[in-house]
Every structure is written in structure tokens, then in C-alpha cells.
Write a protein that holds these residues in place. Structure first.
Motif, PDB file in Angstrom:
ATOM      1  N   ASP A   1      31.839  44.213  31.729  1.00 37.39           N
ATOM      2  CA  ASP A   1      31.469  44.546  33.101  1.00 37.39           C
ATOM      3  C   ASP A   1      31.633  43.298  33.964  1.00 37.39           C
ATOM      4  OD1 ASP A   1      30.449  45.746  35.331  1.00 37.39           O
ATOM      5  OD2 ASP A   1      28.375  45.824  34.613  1.00 37.39           O
ATOM      6  N   MET A   2      32.446  43.403  35.008  1.00 35.47           N
ATOM      7  CA  MET A   2      32.632  42.257  35.885  1.00 35.47           C
ATOM      8  C   MET A   2      31.344  42.024  36.690  1.00 35.47           C
ATOM      9  SD  MET A   2      35.638  41.365  35.081  1.00 35.47           S
ATOM     10  CE  MET A   2      35.845  40.065  36.296  1.00 35.47           C
TER      11      MET A   2
ATOM     12  N   LYS B   1      23.187  39.576  32.550  1.00 32.73           N
ATOM     13  CA  LYS B   1      24.229  39.251  33.506  1.00 32.73           C
ATOM     14  C   LYS B   1      23.711  38.155  34.422  1.00 32.73           C
ATOM     15  CE  LYS B   1      26.538  42.683  35.584  1.00 32.73           C
ATOM     16  NZ  LYS B   1      27.919  42.431  35.169  1.00 32.73           N
TER      17      LYS B   1
ATOM     18  N   ASP C   1      35.567  48.159  37.502  1.00 36.82           N
ATOM     19  CA  ASP C   1      35.300  46.836  36.929  1.00 36.82           C
ATOM     20  C   ASP C   1      34.592  46.903  35.576  1.00 36.82           C
ATOM     21  OD1 ASP C   1      32.777  47.679  37.779  1.00 36.82           O
ATOM     22  OD2 ASP C   1      32.134  45.620  38.116  1.00 36.82           O
TER      23      ASP C   1
HETATM   24 MG    MG Z   1      30.046  45.193  37.581  1.00 37.46          MG
END
Ligand code: MG
Length: 367
Positions: A11-12, A167, A107
Motif C-alpha cells: 500500500d503506497m 504505516k 495504490d
Molecule cells: Mg495508500
């Protein structure tokens, strides 16, 4: 017992905003907000991590974002640039996983790398995949100047949980031998497909955490219907869904043609309301959410117009779909004449986002 698998969820990080910050280096480290300007009616499509610190979130009215973050840099979305970037990243990812890449949104993708590590015990295979994940992250960083988060796990359910909770720039592995314990403290909403409706059903039985689900002696089908058995398996970290490499559904829509053309606002609003509800129900059934919301109108002379808006965090909530649809109608002044048809559609479908959650304990994140 299924053969062990190694699945990545990539996941970006803050994708739209990160692309903007990369292309305008002077914006790096600054609160960048992609969306309508703060003095306009409109919404936030994406916010950089610096902007999120002020409480700015996607789908929030830009006016609110401007209040929360007065020094925010507001940028109009450049969807074409994000799509090009997405294509570049996905083709890069395919050099590591071949065709075993399931792109779930602009993404975000699942990769299956089972065959790229030596066969062995499940945990050993997962550990052996760590260097591959590191290399994917490093390559994206070097070639695209963007950061990605990757979760590594024996299946899609766990890989997504692993990436969603650590993240940005994360790399987290959930071992097969630790999956049951890992899931216990998480809220039931962490399980793929548990939306608000299911959550309420579970709450009635007093089931709040995945531990509650694991320990529940009764039949979960009484709370959530036919899905109960699958939900129980997922609560124990079992998920044998394969990568979906075929044609996914691309969009969901609903529309109404009026017997008599109308510009009557309450009629149009109640139409949009029903359509939004219909779409949200269909999305939830497939455990999907949408990034793009579109309205369609047709006038007496059969001229047909569509207008759309995209947000970074996919939505499956009828109220939000309805609100976006109303906003699009107003923003583009689509009801200046009576309408023959009105419709709402959503696309840019992604799996329901695992909600960000605070973990009550330290989990080893390796990188
Ligand atoms: Mg993302």
C-alpha cells in the motif's frame, strides 16, 4: 490444511499527496492537502502525513480542513498523474511477483510470492520472503521516490492487517504460528468485511474484539447470518481466498428515469438517497468500497452529463455517497433545468479498508 502461502499486501503511503510532494520538493515536510481550496465548497481527496497531524482527513469538507490546518498547502488533484504513477509502480511490482499481482486500487495490491521462496515450514517461508519485500520497497523508493508499506503474511486477510497498522514506510510480518494471538486484541472491525452493520450485530452479543469472536461458544450465524462460519475462520486468521486475477467488477451504479421531467429538489434528493443506499448495500455485500463517486443526469433533450469526484480513502457509507452526489449536483449546477434521469455510480473499487487502530501491545515491526 492448505499448503503454506506467502502473501504481500502493498500500500503506497498517502499516495496522492506523496506524488505532489515528490513533484514539488519545496512541499516536502509540509502539510499538503489535495482537493478543493479551503474557501470553496468541496472536499479533501487526500492529505499528507503532516496535514493528518492537524486532523485533516480525506472526504472532509475543505472548509473544515482549512480551519484545522490554516497553513495547509491546498492542491488541485491531478488524477492523470496519479494514474500514470500507479501504472509505473504496478509494472515495477510485477518484476518481483510476475503475474501474481492483484491490484485492488490505484495504490494497493496483493502479491503472491510463495514460489519465490524455498518450500518449508510456513514461518520459515514467510521469513525467507522478507528480503523480497525490502527490495520492492527500496526499488520503489529509488525509482519513483515514493514510500510503500508492505505487510507479509500467510494470507490476504493478515497481509492487509499487517500493512494497515504500521504505516508509513512499514514492513510487518505476521507469522503463521502467531496469527491467532496477533488478532486477539484487535476490534472486530479489523476483520475483512466486517462493516458497521455486522459490527452492530456482533455488539448485540457483546462481541467487541477478535478474542471475543474466537472464544464465543455459540453459533455466529445467529448474529451475522450465513457469513458466520467464514467469520469464525477469519477470527482465527484463516483465509484461503486466492488472489483475484480475473476481471473484478469495475463499478456499481443505480439510476431512475422520471415519468415526467422534474427539477423538484426533494424528489431528486430522495432519489439520490435511495440510489446511494442501494449502491452501499451492493458494495457491502461484496465487501468493497469506492474511491470515485459519479452523478449522471439527462435532460428533456436527451443531453446526458456525468460529473465525478475521487477521494483517497474508499467509502462504502450511503450517507457519504449521498453527500458527494448532492455536492456534485450543486457544484456543477446540474439542476438548472428539469431532469429526465438521475443516477449515481461508484468506481475505483477497493476492498473495505481495515480501520486504523491502536494496538494495545508492541508488535515487532521489522525492516
Ligand atoms: Mg495508500
Amino acid at each position: 490444511m492448505h499448503a503454506p502461502r506467502v502473501i504481500f499486501h502493498m500500500d503506497m503511503d498517502a499516495f496522492y499527496a506523496s506524488v505532489e510532494q515528490r513533484d514539488r520538493p519545496e512541499w516536502q515536510g509540509k502539510p499538503v492537502i489535495v482537493g478543493a481550496p479551503p474557501d470553496r465548497r468541496g472536499v479533501v481527496c487526500a492529505a499528507s502525513y503532516e496535514a493528518r497531524k492537524f486532523g485533516v482527513r480525506s472526504a472532509m469538507p475543505s472548509v473544515t480542513a482549512g480551519r484545522l490546518c490554516p497553513d495547509g498547502i491546498f492542491v488541485r488533484p491531478r488524477m492523470d498523474a496519479y494514474r500514470d504513477e500507479s501504472r509505473a509502480i504496478m509494472s515495477l511490482v510485477k518484476t518481483f511477483a510476475g503475474e501474481l499481482v492483484q491490484q485492488v486500487s490505484v495504490d494497493e495490491a496483493y502479491l503472491e510470492v510463495t514460489d519465490r521462496v524455498p518450500p518449508g515450514e510456513p514461518d520459515a517461508m514467510l521469513e525467507a520472503a522478507l528480503p523480497i519485500a525490502r527490495e520492492i520497497k527500496a526499488t520503489i523508493k529509488a525509482q519513483r521516490q515514493l514510500t510503500a508499506t508492505i505487510g507479509i503474511a500467510p494470507n490476504k486477510l493478515l497481509a492487509k492487517i499487517a500493512s494497515s497498522n504500521f504505516k508509513p514506510d512499514g514492513l510487518t510480518l505476521i507469522k503463521d504460528s502467531e496469527k491467532t494471538a496477533f488478532l486477539r486484541p484487535l476490534p472486530v472491525g479489523a476483520i475483512h468485511g466486517v462493516g458497521k452493520v455486522t459490527e452492530q450485530g456482533l455488539l448485540k452479543l457483546g462481541l467487541k474484539t477478535v478474542a471475543d469472536l474466537q472464544d464465543y461458544p455459540g453459533d455466529l450465524r445467529s448474529a451475522v447470518g450465513s457469513w458466520g462460519n467464514e467469520l469464525r475462520r477469519m477470527a482465527f486468521g484463516d483465509d484461503d481466498r486466492p488472489l483475484d486475477l480475473g476481471d473484478d467488477i469495475k463499478s456499481v451504479s443505480a439510476e431512475n428515469t422520471f415519468l415526467k421531467d422534474t427539477a423538484h429538489r426533494p424528489t431528486l434528493r430522495s432519489c439520490l438517497h435511495e440510489q446511494a443506499e442501494d449502491i452501499a448495500t451492493r458494495l457491502r455485500k461484496r465487501r468493497l468500497a469506492a474511491r470515485t463517486i459519479q452523478v449522471k443526469v439527462r435532460y428533456s433533450d436527451f443531453t446526458t452529463l456525468t460529473r465525478q469526484v475521487s477521494v483517497d480513502d474508499p467509502i462504502d457509507d450511503e450517507r457519504l455517497i449521498y453527500r458527494f452526489a448532492c455536492w456534485l449536483l450543486a457544484r456543477h449546477e446540474l439542476v438548472k433545468r428539469p431532469l429526465r434521469l438521475i443516477g449515481v455510480g461508484v468506481s475505483g473499487l477497493a476492498e473495505v479498508t481495515v480501520r486504523q487502530m491502536e494496538l494495545p501491545f508492541e508488535v515487532k515491526a521489522r525492516s
